[in-house]
Design a protein around this motif. Structure first.
Motif, PDB file in Angstrom:
ATOM      1  N   THR A 499       0.776  -1.402  -0.078  1.00 54.32           N
ATOM      2  CA  THR A 499       0.056  -0.066   0.071  1.00 54.32           C
ATOM      3  C   THR A 499       0.913   1.182   0.087  1.00 54.32           C
ATOM      4  OG1 THR A 499      -0.018  -0.124   2.425  1.00 54.32           O
ATOM      5  CG2 THR A 499      -1.933  -1.070   1.138  1.00 54.32           C
ATOM      6  N   THR A 500       2.301   1.110   0.261  1.00 54.79           N
ATOM      7  CA  THR A 500       3.024   2.197   0.391  1.00 54.79           C
ATOM      8  C   THR A 500       3.917   2.623  -0.942  1.00 54.79           C
ATOM      9  OG1 THR A 500       4.640   1.184   1.618  1.00 54.79           O
ATOM     10  CG2 THR A 500       2.907   2.258   2.667  1.00 54.79           C
ATOM     11  N   LEU A 501       4.044   1.684  -1.741  1.00 55.82           N
ATOM     12  CA  LEU A 501       4.738   1.595  -2.997  1.00 55.82           C
ATOM     13  C   LEU A 501       4.362   2.939  -3.973  1.00 55.82           C
ATOM     14  CD1 LEU A 501       5.586  -2.051  -3.678  1.00 55.82           C
ATOM     15  CD2 LEU A 501       6.853  -0.659  -2.522  1.00 55.82           C
ATOM     16  N   SER A 502       5.346   3.593  -4.506  1.00 53.87           N
ATOM     17  CA  SER A 502       4.880   4.202  -5.404  1.00 53.87           C
ATOM     18  C   SER A 502       4.602   3.646  -6.738  1.00 53.87           C
ATOM     19  CB  SER A 502       6.155   5.296  -5.895  1.00 53.87           C
ATOM     20  OG  SER A 502       7.272   4.524  -6.502  1.00 53.87           O
ATOM     21  N   GLU A 503       3.957   4.334  -7.598  1.00 54.38           N
ATOM     22  CA  GLU A 503       3.506   3.823  -8.962  1.00 54.38           C
ATOM     23  C   GLU A 503       4.626   3.470  -9.674  1.00 54.38           C
ATOM     24  OE1 GLU A 503       0.271   3.102 -11.724  1.00 54.38           O
ATOM     25  OE2 GLU A 503       0.165   4.010  -9.468  1.00 54.38           O
ATOM     26  N   GLY A 504       5.744   3.812  -9.721  1.00 52.48           N
ATOM     27  CA  GLY A 504       6.864   3.375 -10.607  1.00 52.48           C
ATOM     28  C   GLY A 504       7.210   1.875 -10.065  1.00 52.48           C
ATOM     29  N   GLU A 505       7.405   2.163  -8.548  1.00 51.50           N
ATOM     30  CA  GLU A 505       7.776   0.726  -7.947  1.00 51.50           C
ATOM     31  C   GLU A 505       7.016  -0.324  -8.243  1.00 51.50           C
ATOM     32  OE1 GLU A 505      10.152   2.670  -3.992  1.00 51.50           O
ATOM     33  OE2 GLU A 505       8.016   2.401  -4.080  1.00 51.50           O
ATOM     34  N   ILE A 506       5.495   0.197  -8.204  1.00 53.86           N
ATOM     35  CA  ILE A 506       4.514  -0.975  -8.509  1.00 53.86           C
ATOM     36  C   ILE A 506       4.666  -1.505  -9.886  1.00 53.86           C
ATOM     37  CG2 ILE A 506       2.230  -1.584  -8.512  1.00 53.86           C
ATOM     38  CD1 ILE A 506       1.663   0.457  -6.244  1.00 53.86           C
ATOM     39  N   THR A 507       4.842  -0.467 -10.866  1.00 52.79           N
ATOM     40  CA  THR A 507       5.070  -1.039 -12.253  1.00 52.79           C
ATOM     41  C   THR A 507       6.228  -1.828 -12.658  1.00 52.79           C
ATOM     42  OG1 THR A 507       4.010   0.933 -12.798  1.00 52.79           O
ATOM     43  CG2 THR A 507       5.351  -0.136 -14.519  1.00 52.79           C
ATOM     44  N   PHE A 508       7.418  -1.403 -11.885  1.00 55.58           N
ATOM     45  CA  PHE A 508       8.699  -2.270 -11.927  1.00 55.58           C
ATOM     46  C   PHE A 508       8.672  -3.641 -11.344  1.00 55.58           C
ATOM     47  CE2 PHE A 508      13.307  -2.722 -10.892  1.00 55.58           C
ATOM     48  CZ  PHE A 508      13.598  -3.210 -12.401  1.00 55.58           C
ATOM     49  N   ILE A 509       8.246  -3.862 -10.159  1.00 56.50           N
ATOM     50  CA  ILE A 509       8.078  -5.030  -9.713  1.00 56.50           C
ATOM     51  C   ILE A 509       6.997  -5.880  -9.961  1.00 56.50           C
ATOM     52  CG2 ILE A 509       6.380  -4.643  -7.741  1.00 56.50           C
ATOM     53  CD1 ILE A 509       8.377  -6.232  -5.886  1.00 56.50           C
ATOM     54  N   THR A 510       6.005  -5.276 -10.696  1.00 59.98           N
ATOM     55  CA  THR A 510       5.118  -6.099 -11.505  1.00 59.98           C
ATOM     56  C   THR A 510       5.384  -6.698 -12.525  1.00 59.98           C
ATOM     57  OG1 THR A 510       3.206  -4.819 -10.474  1.00 59.98           O
ATOM     58  CG2 THR A 510       2.556  -6.266 -12.122  1.00 59.98           C
ATOM     59  N   PHE A 511       6.251  -5.928 -13.331  1.00 58.32           N
ATOM     60  CA  PHE A 511       6.915  -6.512 -14.530  1.00 58.32           C
ATOM     61  C   PHE A 511       8.030  -7.328 -14.268  1.00 58.32           C
ATOM     62  CE2 PHE A 511       9.945  -6.264 -18.280  1.00 58.32           C
ATOM     63  CZ  PHE A 511       9.157  -6.470 -19.042  1.00 58.32           C
ATOM     64  N   LEU A 512       8.810  -7.314 -13.274  1.00 59.05           N
ATOM     65  CA  LEU A 512       9.820  -8.280 -12.880  1.00 59.05           C
ATOM     66  C   LEU A 512       8.971  -9.692 -12.551  1.00 59.05           C
ATOM     67  CD1 LEU A 512      12.213  -6.517 -10.615  1.00 59.05           C
ATOM     68  CD2 LEU A 512      12.212  -6.894 -12.845  1.00 59.05           C
ATOM     69  N   TYR A 513       7.941  -9.520 -11.841  1.00 59.41           N
ATOM     70  CA  TYR A 513       7.208 -10.717 -11.464  1.00 59.41           C
ATOM     71  C   TYR A 513       6.675 -11.289 -12.832  1.00 59.41           C
ATOM     72  CZ  TYR A 513       3.158 -13.633  -9.956  1.00 59.41           C
ATOM     73  OH  TYR A 513       2.487 -14.415  -9.736  1.00 59.41           O
ATOM     74  N   TYR A 514       6.240 -10.514 -13.685  1.00 63.35           N
ATOM     75  CA  TYR A 514       5.893 -11.045 -15.249  1.00 63.35           C
ATOM     76  C   TYR A 514       6.757 -11.863 -15.814  1.00 63.35           C
ATOM     77  CZ  TYR A 514       4.216 -11.087 -19.981  1.00 63.35           C
ATOM     78  OH  TYR A 514       3.685 -11.375 -21.088  1.00 63.35           O
ATOM     79  N   MET A 515       8.209 -11.097 -15.746  1.00 65.93           N
ATOM     80  CA  MET A 515       9.283 -11.689 -16.473  1.00 65.93           C
ATOM     81  C   MET A 515       9.529 -13.220 -15.743  1.00 65.93           C
ATOM     82  SD  MET A 515      10.527 -10.052 -18.873  1.00 65.93           S
ATOM     83  CE  MET A 515       8.840  -9.870 -19.642  1.00 65.93           C
ATOM     84  N   GLN A 516       9.492 -13.494 -14.398  1.00 63.79           N
ATOM     85  CA  GLN A 516       9.530 -14.746 -14.126  1.00 63.79           C
ATOM     86  C   GLN A 516       8.420 -15.587 -14.361  1.00 63.79           C
ATOM     87  OE1 GLN A 516      12.632 -15.615 -12.257  1.00 63.79           O
ATOM     88  NE2 GLN A 516      13.090 -13.610 -13.175  1.00 63.79           N
ATOM     89  N   LEU A 517       7.306 -15.107 -14.323  1.00 67.33           N
ATOM     90  CA  LEU A 517       6.309 -15.944 -14.894  1.00 67.33           C
ATOM     91  C   LEU A 517       6.191 -16.398 -16.258  1.00 67.33           C
ATOM     92  CD1 LEU A 517       3.254 -16.989 -13.930  1.00 67.33           C
ATOM     93  CD2 LEU A 517       2.394 -15.057 -14.759  1.00 67.33           C
ATOM     94  N   ALA A 518       6.809 -15.719 -17.028  1.00 65.28           N
ATOM     95  CA  ALA A 518       7.151 -15.925 -18.335  1.00 65.28           C
ATOM     96  C   ALA A 518       8.041 -17.061 -18.830  1.00 65.28           C
ATOM     97  CB  ALA A 518       7.544 -14.754 -19.468  1.00 65.28           C
TER      98      ALA A 518
END
Length: 736
Positions: A499-518
């Motif tokens: 709940t305290t992450l910035s928009e950029g942090e959320i976007t980046f960590i979500t994309f890293l998660y997606y890369m691992q999921l790929a």
């Protein structure tokens, strides 16, 4: 892989829509915000949504793969619930275990390729068979049907379509055993038989006169029916011959009053003598007389009705076999005789003591019966002809088909031989293909079982945290959740960080998660599943450093896809960022084209999205060149769009010079209208907050595109930069 995507009747796509065809392993789609990129990614994620009913997606070899989509909805689905599903990878496997899985995976890849090849060959054989049948159908229609249509069309009824005619010809080849006749003989028979077909005639119903003739001969008609002779009053009645008169008067006797003189002369003795005179014999004769008369009248009426019906029906038949004239004459005589007999019968009922003799209708009945018999004989002959006609016609039709299949025998034989060969090949390949599918399924199951034993979610945690640390994200990390199989994002102090992450942090960590999921899967058996990646604008809210990291990660995936390494088989990347597009699509500085890569640009004009294909030619050279390319495009119709493009070009170019104030440029224009347009185009001088990728919309009413173009051009002319304008507009030596 996905071969094509057809999007229409949804969001900004009209009923014509766009068709993204010839998709390669790597696909770049550029488009500004709001032009429909997310609609494409949402459709590839879930094409069962009713709003996509008009859209379609085609897979190579009709073999769909798992599609992993990254867009805003991906972040909401996976990040919004406070914890992330664990991603299983082969991180804990030993070298030997990984080697076995890799060997099995390569073997599976070979089996799939072999299966695809067999399927393609099978489809080709099916196509060859279809072509063979179509060619044969067309040939038989022209060489057989059209050639013989004028002479034998009647024989082709029921097979007057190309397909049905072809099928009939092939069927006759195997079933027709008729003797072969010459063309001339068949043509002459056809002239006779293929005319107007005679119809069967219903026989005329026979009429029975037997009973009415029996009634005519009954002796009751001649019998003088009188009372009993040995009664005292009998002598007077017989002397006066008033039997019938007295019998009728009996019905009027009431008490002792005489019905004749109306005096009280009727004594009991007189009544007794009257009743004795008209005894039982008399009464029985009267009863029989009435019954026979009633029966005669009924039968006569039925016979007359039947004869009238026959007359009417036969007159209506053009080819009646009945001698109507004679029949009518006989019927007329019969009717006359029946009328006379009816009168006789009524008189006999009134006066039973009178002897009558009926006219016998036997002669007329015999004549009518004979006419009906003769007519039925002719009808039978006619119907026999009709029956023989049908048989002869059928024999002729069979003989004609026999002639046709013998005349065209060489072509039919060649077709059957080729078709038989193709059928055998198709059956054989179909069996092999199904065997490959079973083999593939068995090996895929084996790989999944092997993967289950060596997969874990911990390597994904380690890899994401490594990347976060490498690029300066030190105040949070990924850790296993208390619930098995999930991740959480924690601060350094152990508090949950979602709940305290910035928009950029959320976007980046979500994309890293997606890369691992790929690279892995939510479950153990998904780790080695082949897949397609659809990535929609992964760099929103990211700074330039992280943008470089994202592009580097994607370029690594692109490298593996091109080398056919790993389980990712295709990438579709959608972005609105020119710099990111250029960075991620860069090859090596020497190679301009790649056979595995295609490019498109999405545009939205007047609220409708359109698509332009560039094939292997990358249309995005630089953000500045793209703006000029958009300016030169004939497809721009919105004054809002053209104005913003001009503003950004002026900002990007003149910012480098930095010596012109807004009033300096504005005052160079003579008219107030041109000064107002110029002011809107150079407003960057006042605030300096816009960049090439920003979206700032300024709409001036009642301005034409030509007005904007003129002022835009004059800005370069009046500042002595017309050479740059000419170069970017490809005007060369033309006069501005």
């Amino acid at each position: 892989m996905i071969e094509s995507i057809d999007i229409k009747d949804v969001a900004t796509y009209d009923n014509q829509g766009v068709q993204i065809n010839d998709l390669k392993k790597i696909n770049f789609i550029y488009g500004a915000n709001g032009c429909g990129k997310t609609t494409i990614s949402n459709f590839t994620y879930d094409n069962s949504d009713p709003k996509f009913n008009s859209c379609s997606l085609t897979w190579e070899n009709e073999l769909p793969l798992k599609v992993l989509v990254y867009n805003k909805e991906f972040r909401i689905r996976n990040f919004g619930k406070g914890k992330l599903n664990g991603v299983f990878t082969l991180g804990e496997a030993t070298a030997d275990q990984i080697k076995v899985i890799e060997q099995k995976s390569e073997e599976l890849k070979t089996i799939k390729a072999d299966g695809i090849q067999k399927r393609e060959t099978l489809e080709k054989l099916k196509a060859d068979k279809l072509k063979l049948e179509n060619d044969f159908k067309e040939a038989t229609w022209i060489k057989v049907y059209k050639k013989n249509e004028n002479n034998f069309k009647e024989a082709f009824i029921g097979s007057l379509q190309k397909e049905s005619f072809k099928n009939r010809l092939l069927q006759e080849t195997t079933t027709n055993t008729s003797p072969l006749e010459s063309f001339e003989n068949l043509r002459e028979k056809a002239k006779t038989i293929f005319g107007q077909q005679p119809q069967k005639i219903e026989p005329i119903s026979q009429i029975s006169f037997e009973r009415i003739l029996e009634i005519e001969k009954n002796e009751i008609w001649k019998k003088i029916i009188v009372g009993k002779a040995d009664v005292d009053i009998a002598k007077l009645i017989q002397k006066l011959n008033i039997n019938d008169w007295v019998n009728q008067g009996r019905e009027y006797i009431q008490d002792d009053i005489c019905p004749f003189c109306q005096q009280r002369t009727i004594t009991d003795d007189f009544k007794k003598q009257i009743e004795s005179f008209f005894d039982e014999t008399y009464l029985n004769d009267i009863k029989l007389l009435k019954e026979l008369k009633e029966e005669y009248s009924t039968i006569a009426l039925n016979i007359v009705n039947q004869l009238n019906t026959i007359e009417v029906n036969q007159k209506a038949i053009s080819n009646s076999k009945l001698d109507i004239d004679r029949f009518s004459a006989y019927l007329k005589t019969l009717l006359s005789q029946n009328t006379t007999n009816s009168e006789y019968l009524l008189n006999k009922i009134k006066e039973p003591s009178r002897s009558i003799e009926l006219f016998s209708i036997k002669e007329q009945s015999d004549l009518l019966t004979e006419l009906i018999f003769q007519a039925n004989q002719e009808i039978k002959k006619h119907n026999d002809i009709v029956t023989n006609y049908s048989r002869e016609k059928n024999n002729l039709i069979k003989a004609i088909w026999k002639y046709l299949i013998e005349e065209y025998n060489a072509e039919i034989t060649a077709f059957n031989n080729q078709k038989s060969g193709l059928d055998k090949g198709i059956a054989n390949l179909d069996s092999q293909y199904k065997a490959k599918l079973l083999e593939q399924k068995k090996l895929d199951t084996e790989i999944k079982e092997l993967s289950k034993n060596v997969t874990s979610i911990q390597p994904t945690i380690n890899e994401i945290n490594r990347i976060l640390k490498s690029y300066g994200f030190l105040n949070f990390k990924i850790v296993p959740a208390t619930e098995d199989g999930f991740y959480q994002i924690l601060r350094e102090d152990g508090t949950v960080a979602e709940t305290t992450l910035s928009e950029g942090e959320i976007t980046f960590i979500t994309f890293l998660y997606y890369m691992q999921l790929a690279k892995g899967g939510i479950s153990e058996d998904e780790v080695n599943t082949e897949r397609v990646l659809v990535i929609d604008d992964p760099i929103s809210s990211l700074d330039s450093n992280v943008l470089f990291v994202v592009s580097t990660l994607i370029k690594e995936i692109i490298k593996n896809i091109k080398a056919d390494t790993g389980n990712i088989k295709q990438l579709i990347l959608l972005t609105h960022n020119v710099y990111f597009h250029k960075e991620v699509s860069f090859i090596d500085g020497r190679t301009k084209f790649c056979n595995n890569t295609n490019f498109w640009i999405l545009r939205k004009n007047e609220k409708v999205t359109s698509l332009q294909s560039f094939g292997m030619d990358n249309p995005i050279q630089s953000s500045y060149e793209l703006l000029w390319q958009e300016l030169k495009s004939e497809g721009i119709k919105s004054s809002l769009t053209i104005q913003n493009i001009m503003r950004r070009i002026i900002e990007n170019y003149f910012k480098l010079l930095g010596k012109y104030g807004d009033d300096d440029l504005i005052l160079k224009f003579e008219t107030k209208e041109e000064q107002e347009i110029c002011r809107s185009l150079i407003s960057w001088i006042n605030d300096g907050s816009h960049s090439v990728s920003d979206d700032l919309y300024v709409e001036l009413q009642d301005r034409t595109i030509e007005s904007y173009k003129k002022v835009f051009k004059d800005i370069f002319v009046l500042t002595n930069h017309e050479g740059h304008y000419k170069m970017m507009m490809n005007l060369e030596e033309e006069t501005i």
